[in-house]
Motif scaffolding. Sequence first.
Motif, PDB file in Angstrom:
ATOM      1  N   TYR A 442       9.043  -5.795 -15.519  1.00 29.47           N
ATOM      2  CA  TYR A 442       9.373  -5.077 -14.286  1.00 29.47           C
ATOM      3  C   TYR A 442       8.337  -5.384 -13.219  1.00 29.47           C
ATOM      4  CZ  TYR A 442       9.782  -1.329 -10.868  1.00 29.47           C
ATOM      5  OH  TYR A 442       9.892  -0.641  -9.693  1.00 29.47           O
ATOM      6  N   THR A 443       8.815  -5.837 -12.057  1.00 33.21           N
ATOM      7  CA  THR A 443       7.941  -6.160 -10.926  1.00 33.21           C
ATOM      8  C   THR A 443       7.918  -4.986  -9.959  1.00 33.21           C
ATOM      9  OG1 THR A 443       8.496  -8.511 -11.116  1.00 33.21           O
ATOM     10  CG2 THR A 443       7.444  -7.790  -9.076  1.00 33.21           C
ATOM     11  N   LEU A 444       6.744  -4.372  -9.852  1.00 31.77           N
ATOM     12  CA  LEU A 444       6.521  -3.250  -8.943  1.00 31.77           C
ATOM     13  C   LEU A 444       5.925  -3.806  -7.656  1.00 31.77           C
ATOM     14  CD1 LEU A 444       6.118  -0.203  -8.287  1.00 31.77           C
ATOM     15  CD2 LEU A 444       3.936  -0.366  -9.491  1.00 31.77           C
ATOM     16  N   GLY A 445       6.606  -3.596  -6.525  1.00 28.36           N
ATOM     17  CA  GLY A 445       6.180  -4.233  -5.286  1.00 28.36           C
ATOM     18  C   GLY A 445       5.832  -3.262  -4.172  1.00 28.36           C
ATOM     19  N   PHE A 446       4.858  -3.660  -3.359  1.00 32.18           N
ATOM     20  CA  PHE A 446       4.497  -2.951  -2.129  1.00 32.18           C
ATOM     21  C   PHE A 446       4.489  -3.968  -0.989  1.00 32.18           C
ATOM     22  CE2 PHE A 446       2.350  -0.814  -5.581  1.00 32.18           C
ATOM     23  CZ  PHE A 446       2.352   0.548  -5.278  1.00 32.18           C
ATOM     24  N   HIS A 447       5.277  -3.752   0.050  1.00 32.10           N
ATOM     25  CA  HIS A 447       5.127  -4.493   1.300  1.00 32.10           C
ATOM     26  C   HIS A 447       4.198  -3.669   2.192  1.00 32.10           C
ATOM     27  CE1 HIS A 447       8.153  -7.367   0.217  1.00 32.10           C
ATOM     28  NE2 HIS A 447       9.134  -6.470   0.213  1.00 32.10           N
ATOM     29  N   HIS A 448       3.046  -4.230   2.518  1.00 32.20           N
ATOM     30  CA  HIS A 448       2.042  -3.433   3.230  1.00 32.20           C
ATOM     31  C   HIS A 448       1.829  -3.958   4.642  1.00 32.20           C
ATOM     32  CE1 HIS A 448      -2.114  -1.265   3.047  1.00 32.20           C
ATOM     33  NE2 HIS A 448      -1.336  -0.825   4.020  1.00 32.20           N
ATOM     34  N   ALA A 449       2.485  -3.303   5.593  1.00 27.49           N
ATOM     35  CA  ALA A 449       2.196  -3.522   7.010  1.00 27.49           C
ATOM     36  C   ALA A 449       1.204  -2.438   7.416  1.00 27.49           C
ATOM     37  CB  ALA A 449       3.468  -3.421   7.848  1.00 27.49           C
ATOM     38  N   PRO A 450      -0.062  -2.776   7.655  1.00 28.67           N
ATOM     39  CA  PRO A 450      -1.107  -1.764   7.850  1.00 28.67           C
ATOM     40  C   PRO A 450      -0.861  -0.858   9.061  1.00 28.67           C
ATOM     41  CG  PRO A 450      -2.083  -3.896   7.367  1.00 28.67           C
ATOM     42  CD  PRO A 450      -0.619  -4.138   7.627  1.00 28.67           C
TER      43      PRO A 450
END
Length: 498
Positions: A442-450
């Motif tokens: 399982y790939t746990l992802g975060f797209h982080h635009a600060p």
Amino acid sequence: MCFYLDGTVNMYMRPLEGVTVTVDLEEMKIIGFWDRLTVPMPKAEGTDYRESEQKPPFLPPLKKITVVQPDGPSFKIDGHKVRWANWDFHLSFDMRAGPIISLASIYDLEKQKFRPVLYKGFVSELFVPYMDLDEEWYYRTYFDAGEYGFGLCAVSLEPMRDCPENAVFMDAYVVGQNGKPVKMSQIFCIFERHAGDIMWRHTETAIPRTIVREVRPEVSLVVRMVSTVGNYDYIIDWEFKQSGSIIATVGLTGLLEVRGSRYTHKDQIDEEVYGTLLAQNTIGVNHDHFLIYHLDLDVDGDSNSFVKSNLKTTQVPDHGSPRKSYWRVVSETAKTESDAKIKLGSKATELLVVNPNKMTKMGNHVGYRLVPKSGAGSLLSDDDYSQTRAAFTKYNVWVTPYNKSEKWAGGLYVDQSRGDDTLATWSQRNREIENKDIVVWYTLGFHHAPYQEDFPLMPTLSSGFELRPANFFESNPVLKVKPPQDVMRLNCSIFKVV
């Protein structure tokens, strides 16, 4: 990477942009210096600029302080074996993965025996690509487990701050550069969590002049480790609940990786800056965090199948009901690896690992659900060099037959990887996975635009997933949990929130 300190230890917030220094680590001498803003950086013929970064050295471990409950912990630790409530599991430490949970089994009160759930679970890889294309940034596509060691970057935990007062701490050992063992103090903490949550409850108000109420508070066991990989701190939790669930949580905190800029206000920006202006002359660069978990589930045995249960909108075929539509569950057992690849978010889906050889009294296959809390996937193109190396991020869910050599999703030697030894390449064989010993990835992802609130130090941002029983028990396994006794407590406090 160059930074301006001026008396502060927070160097990450004061980068010197455009400067690249090449160092001979054997001679400990600077052999190259370029300032891109004044002199173009030369490139030798055939030079392959690959991802690299020198991480700061480890700080010495803190002095060990153990704080326990007055009557002792509510769990037992025998070596690396942990026993708590109805759970029994093994906890170990790996230089690359950090915590490894294995041989997790739960006691079934009705069957009067422990039943296996998770043979082995751990973080297989952590991919962090930054979106800045400048000379000093384009290569910053880090593989924090395979390149630096998620476990090697573990830090000592502080009692009463990283972990509550009832926590018990455990040390870990790694192999030093001279081949001798090196002790890492207080790497794990284990504690019983009383968070004020509700395990189950019901209030019956339909009986005249009578109110019937039953409530059980939630109490769970948490295993925690913190890994500080350069500027980011990753809080890794494995939580065990008496209801049979295993919850994995990742918390992101620490410092952003920022770039220097000439801009002091957003209105001045007239070019692509690959991020957000967080403070004067400071850009927080857009980036991702992808953690892929290796989950070797043995649900009541090692012969399992993967079932996708889609929720399908169905039109009412006749006029027998005033309703026009309803939804129903359409289940499909994945027969090969290709059948099991999933990009989350496109449809409502239930994901189950079942034992096709075991059934409940009602005729349902015993199983466990994977309940994702993130459906983020990579937005990079397949031909991007960093994405080729991290092709395992293309799907949120993969299922493979167990193979002892297929442990690291990014390949055995990530530093030298060109994408030819990854989960994505293994899965191209399209092997059979029905009624076999299988591994769920399982790939746990975060797209982080600060955002400005992330500067100069970022509040924790968390996500994770749950492994939850699905017809594993004949009924609710915690119905017989006793209500807590009323205890006289001292009216005292340790910390004051202001």
